[in-house]
Scaffold this active site. Structure first.
Site, PDB file in Angstrom:
ATOM      1  N   VAL A  59       0.832  -1.204   0.000  1.00  0.00           N
ATOM      2  CA  VAL A  59       0.000   0.000   0.000  1.00  0.00           C
ATOM      3  C   VAL A  59       0.866   1.254   0.000  1.00  0.00           C
ATOM      4  O   VAL A  59       0.578   2.226  -0.712  1.00  0.00           O
ATOM      5  CB  VAL A  59      -0.989  -0.007   1.187  1.00  0.00           C
ATOM      6  CG1 VAL A  59      -1.772   1.295   1.248  1.00  0.00           C
ATOM      7  CG2 VAL A  59      -1.941  -1.185   1.073  1.00  0.00           C
ATOM      8  N   CYS A  60       1.943   1.245   0.762  1.00  0.00           N
ATOM      9  CA  CYS A  60       2.841   2.409   0.803  1.00  0.00           C
ATOM     10  C   CYS A  60       3.473   2.649  -0.567  1.00  0.00           C
ATOM     11  O   CYS A  60       3.603   3.788  -1.010  1.00  0.00           O
ATOM     12  CB  CYS A  60       3.919   2.212   1.865  1.00  0.00           C
ATOM     13  SG  CYS A  60       3.271   1.986   3.534  1.00  0.00           S
ATOM     14  N   ALA A  61       3.845   1.570  -1.235  1.00  0.00           N
ATOM     15  CA  ALA A  61       4.419   1.682  -2.573  1.00  0.00           C
ATOM     16  C   ALA A  61       3.395   2.280  -3.540  1.00  0.00           C
ATOM     17  O   ALA A  61       3.708   3.201  -4.300  1.00  0.00           O
ATOM     18  CB  ALA A  61       4.889   0.313  -3.058  1.00  0.00           C
TER      19      ALA A  61
END
Length: 165
Positions: A59-61
């Site tokens: 999700v951060c990516a």
């Protein structure tokens, strides 16, 4: 103000210090090339401040990739992505994913972001997932602090707020 959110369904605690209409506090950080960064250097530009636990998670990516693409053609806007990842991890990620528009910085050294702005997940020692849109004077015009850290932010709402500036 202390606030309970969740990480994979488990309650965790952050300090939510920032409010709409306030000036986003300056912070120092380290870039992926180990150079010094200060938010105050971007006064006069519209800014998206994009925070998350670690660029090495899915999700951060996605969050970094999506905001990087969204501002590619905007000359008056900068995306600043903040995590506690080491600069080497940020550099590797940006090279692998061709992140050329977002400025990725690490709060690992100075901890200015977590101290000045909050959002540190007390139980994990990582930053929470949040998105802020700042006007040219650094005033917070949009804020989203996710209640569940594993969810993606609402990109459309953030970008709509940016367009209204």
């Amino acid at each position: 103000m202390k606030k309970t959110i969740s990480f994979k369904g488990t309650p965790v605690t952050i300090e939510d210090k920032l409010n709409l209409g306030e000036v986003f506090p300056n912070f120092r950080a380290v870039t992926k090339t180990l150079s010094e960064f200060e938010l105050s250097d971007y006064k006069g530009k519209k800014v998206i401040v994009n925070t998350f636990p670690s660029v090495d998670t899915g999700v951060c990516a996605l969050q970094t990739i999506n905001f990087n693409k969204a501002v590619g053609d905007l000359t008056d806007t900068v995306v600043i992505t903040v995590s506690k990842d080491l600069p080497f991890a940020l550099g590797r990620f940006c090279a692998d994913k061709e992140i050329n528009n977002a400025i990725t910085v690490s709060d690992y050294k100075y901890r200015d972001f977590e101290n000045n702005n909050g959002l540190l997940i007390e139980e994990l020692g990582l930053l929470s997932r949040a998105v802020f849109v700042l006007d040219e004077q650094g005033v917070i015009r949009y804020k989203e602090v996710l209640e569940e850290i594993g969810e993606e932010p609402n990109y459309n709402n953030a970008l709509d707020a940016l367009k209204k500036l």
